[in-house]
Design an enzyme around this catalytic site. Structure first.
Site, mmCIF file in Angstrom:
data_model
loop_
_atom_site.group_PDB
_atom_site.id
_atom_site.type_symbol
_atom_site.label_atom_id
_atom_site.label_comp_id
_atom_site.label_asym_id
_atom_site.label_seq_id
_atom_site.Cartn_x
_atom_site.Cartn_y
_atom_site.Cartn_z
ATOM 1 N N HIS A 20 112.894 -10.087 50.836
ATOM 2 C CA HIS A 20 112.890 -9.154 50.619
ATOM 3 C C HIS A 20 113.653 -7.431 50.310
ATOM 4 C CE1 HIS A 20 108.987 -5.127 50.367
ATOM 5 N NE2 HIS A 20 109.838 -5.795 49.394
ATOM 6 N N TYR A 128 130.872 0.873 32.479
ATOM 7 C CA TYR A 128 129.283 0.642 33.231
ATOM 8 C C TYR A 128 128.300 -0.570 33.098
ATOM 9 C CZ TYR A 128 131.434 5.148 33.963
ATOM 10 O OH TYR A 128 132.802 5.779 34.292
ATOM 11 N N ALA A 129 129.076 -1.810 32.918
ATOM 12 C CA ALA A 129 127.746 -3.027 32.654
ATOM 13 C C ALA A 129 128.066 -3.255 34.094
ATOM 14 C CB ALA A 129 128.332 -3.858 31.781
#
Length: 139
Positions: A20, A128-129
Site C-alpha cells: 500500500h 510528458y508521457a
C-alpha cells in the site's frame, strides 16, 4: 498488488511485491531513471511501445488509489492527458472507486521517481508521457 496476467515477468514481479502506497513509474523514452531505482526498459525504437498500451496492461495487474502527473502535461500534451484521465476514470468505475489525480511540476515529478520501486521505460516520445502509479490494496 497483483491481479492479472501481464506477460512481462519483470513488471509482474515488481507489481507482486508492491504494498500500500508503494509507487511504480511509467515513463517516456526521455525520463531519467534515478540511480538505485530498477529500470525495466521496454523501449525498442522511437514510438514502440507507446505509453497508453503499457499503462493499460499494467493497470490490469496493479491496484491503484492515485496517479501523479506532471503539471506541464495539461498544456504540452492535452490529448494524451485526456486519454490517461479517461482510462483512469473507467478503471475506477470498473472497480467501484475514485482514483485520485495529483499534478506536480515536472522537476518535482522527477524527484518523486526516486521513491518508485521501478521505472518502466517505454518508447513513447510525446511530451510528458509519464505517470506515477500509487498502489492501493485489493481488500
Amino acid at each position: 498488488m497483483k491481479r492479472g496476467m501481464l506477460l512481462n515477468s519483470e513488471i509482474s514481479y515488481v507489481i507482486s511485491k508492491l504494498g500500500h502506497t508503494d509507487t511504480l513509474t511509467i515513463g517516456d523514452c526521455g525520463l531519467p531513471v534515478p540511480d538505485g531505482v530498477q529500470r525495466i526498459d521496454l523501449a525498442v525504437v522511437k514510438g514502440l511501445p507507446e505509453f497508453m498500451p503499457v499503462l493499460q496492461a499494467i493497470l490490469e495487474e496493479q491496484e491503484i488509489e492515485k496517479v501523479i502527473l506532471a503539471e506541464e502535461i495539461k498544456s504540452a500534451n492535452p490529448v494524451l492527458l485526456h486519454e490517461i484521465l479517461s482510462f483512469i476514470e473507467r478503471t475506477g468505475v470498473k472497480e467501484g472507486k475514485t482514483i485520485d489525480v495529483e499534478y506536480v511540476p515536472h522537476e518535482e515529478f522527477k524527484k518523486k521517481t526516486r521513491d518508485s520501486k521501478a521505472v518502466v521505460r517505454t518508447g513513447e516520445y510525446k511530451a510528458y508521457a509519464n505517470i506515477i502509479l500509487v498502489s492501493s490494496v485489493t481488500f
